[in-house]
Scaffold this motif. Structure first.
Motif, PDB file in Angstrom:
ATOM      1  N   LEU A 196      12.291 -56.462 127.995  1.00  0.00           N
ATOM      2  CA  LEU A 196      13.481 -56.803 128.761  1.00  0.00           C
ATOM      3  C   LEU A 196      14.669 -56.843 127.809  1.00  0.00           C
ATOM      4  N   ALA A 197      15.533 -55.842 127.892  1.00  0.00           N
ATOM      5  CA  ALA A 197      16.724 -55.745 127.044  1.00  0.00           C
ATOM      6  C   ALA A 197      17.958 -56.137 127.857  1.00  0.00           C
ATOM      7  N   GLY A 198      19.025 -56.535 127.139  1.00  0.00           N
ATOM      8  CA  GLY A 198      20.245 -56.938 127.825  1.00  0.00           C
ATOM      9  C   GLY A 198      20.035 -58.093 128.776  1.00  0.00           C
ATOM     10  N   VAL A 199      19.273 -59.106 128.335  1.00  0.00           N
ATOM     11  CA  VAL A 199      18.871 -60.182 129.254  1.00  0.00           C
ATOM     12  C   VAL A 199      20.047 -61.046 129.700  1.00  0.00           C
ATOM     13  N   HIS A 200      21.183 -60.975 128.984  1.00  0.00           N
ATOM     14  CA  HIS A 200      22.374 -61.721 129.412  1.00  0.00           C
ATOM     15  C   HIS A 200      23.323 -60.854 130.231  1.00  0.00           C
ATOM     16  N   GLY A 201      22.874 -59.662 130.616  1.00  0.00           N
ATOM     17  CA  GLY A 201      23.693 -58.804 131.462  1.00  0.00           C
ATOM     18  C   GLY A 201      24.348 -57.629 130.768  1.00  0.00           C
ATOM     19  N   LEU A 202      23.970 -57.337 129.517  1.00  0.00           N
ATOM     20  CA  LEU A 202      24.555 -56.219 128.779  1.00  0.00           C
ATOM     21  C   LEU A 202      23.979 -54.906 129.304  1.00  0.00           C
ATOM     22  N   SER A 203      24.734 -54.222 130.154  1.00  0.00           N
ATOM     23  CA  SER A 203      24.224 -52.998 130.777  1.00  0.00           C
ATOM     24  C   SER A 203      24.161 -51.827 129.805  1.00  0.00           C
ATOM     25  N   GLU A 204      24.847 -51.928 128.643  1.00  0.00           N
ATOM     26  CA  GLU A 204      24.802 -50.856 127.648  1.00  0.00           C
ATOM     27  C   GLU A 204      23.564 -50.936 126.756  1.00  0.00           C
ATOM     28  N   ALA A 205      22.755 -51.977 126.910  1.00  0.00           N
ATOM     29  CA  ALA A 205      21.552 -52.126 126.084  1.00  0.00           C
ATOM     30  C   ALA A 205      20.562 -50.998 126.367  1.00  0.00           C
ATOM     31  N   ARG A 206      19.732 -50.709 125.360  1.00  0.00           N
ATOM     32  CA  ARG A 206      18.724 -49.666 125.503  1.00  0.00           C
ATOM     33  C   ARG A 206      17.390 -50.153 124.955  1.00  0.00           C
ATOM     34  N   VAL A 207      16.335 -49.457 125.364  1.00  0.00           N
ATOM     35  CA  VAL A 207      14.987 -49.703 124.839  1.00  0.00           C
ATOM     36  C   VAL A 207      14.498 -48.407 124.203  1.00  0.00           C
ATOM     37  N   PHE A 208      14.070 -48.490 122.956  1.00  0.00           N
ATOM     38  CA  PHE A 208      13.532 -47.349 122.228  1.00  0.00           C
ATOM     39  C   PHE A 208      12.078 -47.648 121.865  1.00  0.00           C
ATOM     40  N   CYS A 209      11.202 -46.664 122.007  1.00  0.00           N
ATOM     41  CA  CYS A 209       9.813 -46.866 121.604  1.00  0.00           C
ATOM     42  C   CYS A 209       9.181 -45.546 121.203  1.00  0.00           C
ATOM     43  N   GLN A 210       8.146 -45.629 120.383  1.00  0.00           N
ATOM     44  CA  GLN A 210       7.450 -44.434 119.912  1.00  0.00           C
ATOM     45  C   GLN A 210       6.426 -43.921 120.909  1.00  0.00           C
ATOM     46  N   SER A 211       5.973 -44.807 121.808  1.00  0.00           N
ATOM     47  CA  SER A 211       5.032 -44.390 122.847  1.00  0.00           C
ATOM     48  C   SER A 211       5.205 -45.307 124.046  1.00  0.00           C
ATOM     49  N   LEU A 212       5.684 -44.751 125.154  1.00  0.00           N
ATOM     50  CA  LEU A 212       5.955 -45.535 126.357  1.00  0.00           C
ATOM     51  C   LEU A 212       4.664 -45.721 127.154  1.00  0.00           C
ATOM     52  N   GLU A 213       4.140 -46.946 127.126  1.00  0.00           N
ATOM     53  CA  GLU A 213       2.938 -47.288 127.893  1.00  0.00           C
ATOM     54  C   GLU A 213       3.130 -48.665 128.540  1.00  0.00           C
ATOM     55  N   ALA A 214       4.365 -48.987 128.909  1.00  0.00           N
ATOM     56  CA  ALA A 214       4.745 -50.341 129.273  1.00  0.00           C
ATOM     57  C   ALA A 214       4.297 -50.736 130.675  1.00  0.00           C
ATOM     58  N   GLU A 215       4.073 -52.028 130.835  1.00  0.00           N
ATOM     59  CA  GLU A 215       3.826 -52.595 132.156  1.00  0.00           C
ATOM     60  C   GLU A 215       5.130 -52.701 132.944  1.00  0.00           C
ATOM     61  N   LEU A 216       6.218 -52.982 132.227  1.00  0.00           N
ATOM     62  CA  LEU A 216       7.521 -53.125 132.865  1.00  0.00           C
ATOM     63  C   LEU A 216       8.592 -52.986 131.792  1.00  0.00           C
ATOM     64  N   VAL A 217       9.686 -52.304 132.131  1.00  0.00           N
ATOM     65  CA  VAL A 217      10.868 -52.242 131.273  1.00  0.00           C
ATOM     66  C   VAL A 217      12.067 -52.635 132.120  1.00  0.00           C
ATOM     67  N   SER A 218      12.904 -53.523 131.575  1.00  0.00           N
ATOM     68  CA  SER A 218      14.076 -53.995 132.301  1.00  0.00           C
ATOM     69  C   SER A 218      15.292 -53.935 131.388  1.00  0.00           C
ATOM     70  N   ILE A 219      16.429 -53.521 131.953  1.00  0.00           N
ATOM     71  CA  ILE A 219      17.706 -53.555 131.248  1.00  0.00           C
ATOM     72  C   ILE A 219      18.724 -54.214 132.163  1.00  0.00           C
ATOM     73  N   ALA A 220      19.261 -55.342 131.716  1.00  0.00           N
ATOM     74  CA  ALA A 220      20.273 -56.087 132.488  1.00  0.00           C
ATOM     75  C   ALA A 220      19.807 -56.346 133.925  1.00  0.00           C
ATOM     76  N   GLY A 221      18.519 -56.641 134.082  1.00  0.00           N
ATOM     77  CA  GLY A 221      17.976 -56.989 135.394  1.00  0.00           C
ATOM     78  C   GLY A 221      17.474 -55.831 136.219  1.00  0.00           C
ATOM     79  N   HIS A 222      17.770 -54.591 135.828  1.00  0.00           N
ATOM     80  CA  HIS A 222      17.245 -53.416 136.535  1.00  0.00           C
ATOM     81  C   HIS A 222      15.925 -53.015 135.862  1.00  0.00           C
TER      82      HIS A 222
END
Length: 254
Positions: A196-222
């Motif tokens: 969960l990135a941008g948890v305070h509402g930063l919509s410009e936040a991003r998530v970077f990873c070497q292998s996407l196998e996530a249960e959930l990814v969130s940015i600014a609540g989306h």
């Protein structure tokens, strides 16, 4: 030891601050049958994610009549599906009174961050200033928040939080783990838990990873859950960002 001293050294409990991620349900209107049907559809998409989660009802975009806002029915529907409503965010005084009567906690509305407009007085001073050599440069404001660096794997059941800046993880994030950051999240390994990135509402936040196998990814609540993420970039090096309020996955090699 006197009885009073024993009581002071052996307290029944202590209160401590905690950072806990919660899922917000953004309510636009409430109609009992429509609400339950929509909730069933969401649960079908990810049964494991919704089981026993705490839920905050956000009223910031509520457009229905307050008279139709029946928190007791809403709570009852959620409980039938093993979801626990714990609080209400935002809302007017009448709506918050109804939430209080239903024994829900009250949270303030999300702060709206607007760009600061230039002040006319400052502009006038700049125009009237004589042409003299510029003074030596000084600090332009507070230093950016330092990133939090994690070098060990984040294991199932663990939560790692960077409350002010980026979170950098030089190891895998295992299934059942949770990583949160006010800014970006970088995972130099497989991302299998929740990010969960941008948890305070930063919509410009991003998530970077070497292998996407996530249960959930969130940015600014989306957010997107595992089933949605598997449609693009699964088990690849990717970045995730918001574009027009949609979470978009892009391979890192592009």
């Amino acid at each position: 030891m006197p009885e009073a001293d024993a009581t002071q050294t052996s307290q029944c409990f202590q209160l401590k601050g905690a950072n806990v991620s919660l899922t917000a349900l953004e309510l636009h209107f409430f109609e009992e049958d429509a609400f339950e049907e929509t909730l069933r559809d969401k649960i079908r998409q990810a049964p494991g994610f919704f089981r026993d989660i705490p839920l905050v009802v956000s009223l910031e975009k509520y457009e229905g009549p307050t008279a139709e806002l029946d928190f007791f029915k809403l709570i009852g529907i959620c409980r039938r599906h093993n979801i626990h409503v714990v609080a209400v965010r935002g809302g007017d005084e009448d709506q918050r009174r109804l939430a209080r009567n239903a024994a829900l906690a009250l949270l303030p509305a999300t702060a709206q961050r607007e760009p600061r407009a230039p002040e006319p007085a400052e502009e006038a001073v700049e125009e009237a200033a004589p042409t003299t050599p510029d003074p030596a440069p000084t600090a332009a404001g507070p230093a950016p928040a330092a990133a939090r660096l994690i070098t060990q794997p984040v294991r199932s059941g663990q939560q790692v939080y960077a409350p002010e800046g980026d979170l950098i993880i030089l190891a895998p994030v295992q299934a059942g783990a949770e990583v949160l950051a006010a800014g970006n999240i970088h995972v130099y390994g497989p991302l299998r838990g929740r990010a969960l990135a941008g948890v305070h509402g930063l919509s410009e936040a991003r998530v970077f990873c070497q292998s996407l196998e996530a249960e959930l990814v969130s940015i600014a609540g989306h957010y997107k859950i595992s089933e949605d993420l598997q449609e693009q970039g699964w088990k690849q090096a990717v970045q995730l960002q918001l574009k027009d309020d949609l979470l978009v996955v892009t391979p890192l090699d592009k």
